[in-house]
Design an enzyme around this catalytic site. Sequence first.
Site, PDB file in Angstrom:
ATOM      1  N   LEU A 148       0.832  -1.200   0.000  1.00  0.00           N
ATOM      2  CA  LEU A 148       0.000   0.000   0.000  1.00  0.00           C
ATOM      3  C   LEU A 148       0.870   1.255   0.000  1.00  0.00           C
ATOM      4  O   LEU A 148       0.529   2.256  -0.654  1.00  0.00           O
ATOM      5  CB  LEU A 148      -0.928   0.007   1.215  1.00  0.00           C
ATOM      6  N   TYR A 149       1.978   1.213   0.719  1.00  0.00           N
ATOM      7  CA  TYR A 149       2.893   2.354   0.729  1.00  0.00           C
ATOM      8  C   TYR A 149       3.362   2.678  -0.687  1.00  0.00           C
ATOM      9  O   TYR A 149       3.321   3.836  -1.130  1.00  0.00           O
ATOM     10  CB  TYR A 149       4.089   2.057   1.628  1.00  0.00           C
ATOM     11  N   ALA A 150       3.815   1.652  -1.411  1.00  0.00           N
ATOM     12  CA  ALA A 150       4.279   1.862  -2.780  1.00  0.00           C
ATOM     13  C   ALA A 150       3.156   2.377  -3.667  1.00  0.00           C
ATOM     14  O   ALA A 150       3.366   3.255  -4.512  1.00  0.00           O
ATOM     15  CB  ALA A 150       4.847   0.560  -3.338  1.00  0.00           C
TER      16      ALA A 150
END
Length: 349
Positions: free
Chosen positions: A155-157
């Site tokens: 999700l960060y990416a």
Amino acid sequence: MALAVAQPARLRVKILVTGTAGFIGSHLAMRLLERGDHVIGIDNLSDYYDVNLKKARLARFADHPNYTYLHADLADRTGIETAFATHKPQRVVNLAAQNPHVYVDTNVVGFLHILEGCPHHGVEHLVFASTSSVYGANTTMPFSEHQPTEHPLTLYAASKKANEMMAHSYAHLYGIPCTGLRFFTVYGPWGRPDMALFLFTKAILAAEPIKVFNRGKHKRSFTYVDDIVEGVIRTLDKVPGKDARWDGHAPDPGTSGIAPYRLYNIGNEQPVEPLRYIEVLEHCLGKKAIMEMLPLHAGDVPDTEADVSALIEDTGYRPVVSVEEGGGDFVDWFRDYVRQRSLMARCVQ
């Protein structure tokens, strides 16, 4: 380890930097202040990790006459609008980011507030932090800005890929020059306590096992924080225009062609296995590590390797600090930081 920036006399610039209590943000603020710029620093001092470490970073330059601190959250639309209207920055560097559960608020909604502030207040250049994690499922080495990045694994990416696309749309719609920087595994003094180098050093000194994912058999472009900051400053000073090389067909992912927009990798070109990283720490600490070998962590890519040819071509700079040199600097800082914290704790008792 400060890397000198050789350049002619220049006018002082007013720069809004988000995340100045953070790892990279604090280093960048120091460098900008050293070269004579005025820094408006935004940070919400979240308790995601030790707030005292964040306050200690800020304390290094909080009293500088050219530094203005704003305690604000990027998700606070009114607060960010007020910051732009009051301080009228000429350039913006967005480094603030968050981790699980607040990704969308900070990385997406908060970034939107930064983007909205730029065209309404005459910002001449927006530089924002992205990540090598956007390469996701890509296995073509080295990673290049000209490769597609449509399959992030975390999700960060995904939130950082969204930042890149959002910035491109604003660059196209409003003509705001935007530069995205894909950082590769940053380490060094004043790093976050949840990062591998910090965790490994702390565990080795305490004779506790360290978790080595993928049994240490992957490679990373470990990049020293001074190299990252130098890359940020070089790109901050190079305002992008439209890519004159565009032939009217599909725009290149790294340069657009229809908007004043650029993407750059900032990473060490010599990837290193974590086991070598650990060997460096063992040498610097004079102690052997106890290693718990584990499979590849979910969401991690097996290898990263940075192609920085675009950074070199456009700015004349490439990251140069080896893990041997950078690891030694980190250990020196870590010992001093722990010693200072211990002295403070004894004084309070």
